[in-house]
Design an enzyme around this catalytic site. Sequence first.
Site, short mmCIF file in Angstrom:
data_model
loop_
_atom_site.label_atom_id
_atom_site.label_comp_id
_atom_site.label_asym_id
_atom_site.label_seq_id
_atom_site.Cartn_x
_atom_site.Cartn_y
_atom_site.Cartn_z
N GLY A 46 0.83 -1.20 0.00
CA GLY A 46 0.00 0.00 0.00
C GLY A 46 0.87 1.25 0.00
N GLN A 51 2.98 10.04 1.10
CA GLN A 51 4.28 9.34 1.10
C GLN A 51 5.11 9.66 -0.13
OE1 GLN A 51 2.49 5.28 2.16
NE2 GLN A 51 4.48 5.23 3.15
N CYS A 92 6.11 0.13 7.30
CA CYS A 92 5.73 1.26 6.45
C CYS A 92 6.92 1.60 5.57
CB CYS A 92 5.37 2.46 7.33
SG CYS A 92 4.90 3.92 6.40
N LEU A 93 6.64 1.88 4.29
CA LEU A 93 7.72 2.21 3.36
C LEU A 93 8.43 3.51 3.74
CD1 LEU A 93 6.02 1.24 -0.04
CD2 LEU A 93 7.81 -0.03 1.18
N HIS A 134 -4.13 1.36 7.78
CA HIS A 134 -2.79 1.96 7.76
C HIS A 134 -2.72 3.10 6.74
CE1 HIS A 134 1.76 1.55 7.89
NE2 HIS A 134 1.57 2.24 6.77
N GLU A 135 -3.21 2.85 5.53
CA GLU A 135 -3.11 3.88 4.48
C GLU A 135 -4.03 5.06 4.75
OE1 GLU A 135 -0.59 3.62 2.77
OE2 GLU A 135 -0.25 1.48 3.08
N HIS A 138 -2.52 7.50 7.09
CA HIS A 138 -1.54 8.39 6.45
C HIS A 138 -2.20 9.68 5.98
CE1 HIS A 138 2.35 6.41 6.20
NE2 HIS A 138 1.84 5.30 5.71
NI NI Z 1 2.81 3.46 5.59
#
Ligand code: NI
Length: 170
Positions: A46, A51, A92-93, A134-135, A138
């Site tokens: 995701g 991000q 998380c990226l 999670h997304e 953000h």
């Molecule tokens: Ni993330």
Amino acid sequence: MAIRKIVKLGDDALRKVCKPQEKFNLRLWTLLKDMADTMYQAGGVGLAAPQVGILRRVVVIDCSEEQNHIIELINPEIIWRSEETQCGREGCLSLPGRAGIVTRPRKVRVKAQDRNGKWFELEGEDLLARAICHELDHLDGVLYIDEMERELTPEEIEADNRRAEQESEQ
Ligand code: NI
């Protein structure tokens, strides 16, 4: 194919409340394509627009094993959460090399617009429910580290990596 730079913890973009996406045009479609390319290239399941430094309510998710089922959520909202929860590993990226234990609903129902502005609803469970939570966080400047019960140690992450491929970074 355009890979965008993923911003990391410490960048202001990760802590902002994103604005609604109002235009459903080529600019949005390019963003969606770039976000998908960036997510796949990074091996994530995701990615949220902040991000990649874009403060709009746009998310892409792909939890499928073959990584060939992209879900695009524009202006998404969770409209139902199951009382039943799941407790598990999350990464998380934007926080590479880290992971924590986070409790999430086991199922959620989300309302969102598609790339043409049409509203739809989607129900997700297990990893998809976790990814949606999670997304969407953000988009409000919330990161999993704000909600985790504890952070995994580097040793635990390494031990976990072998069997957690399907639950990879988001
Ligand atoms: Ni993330």
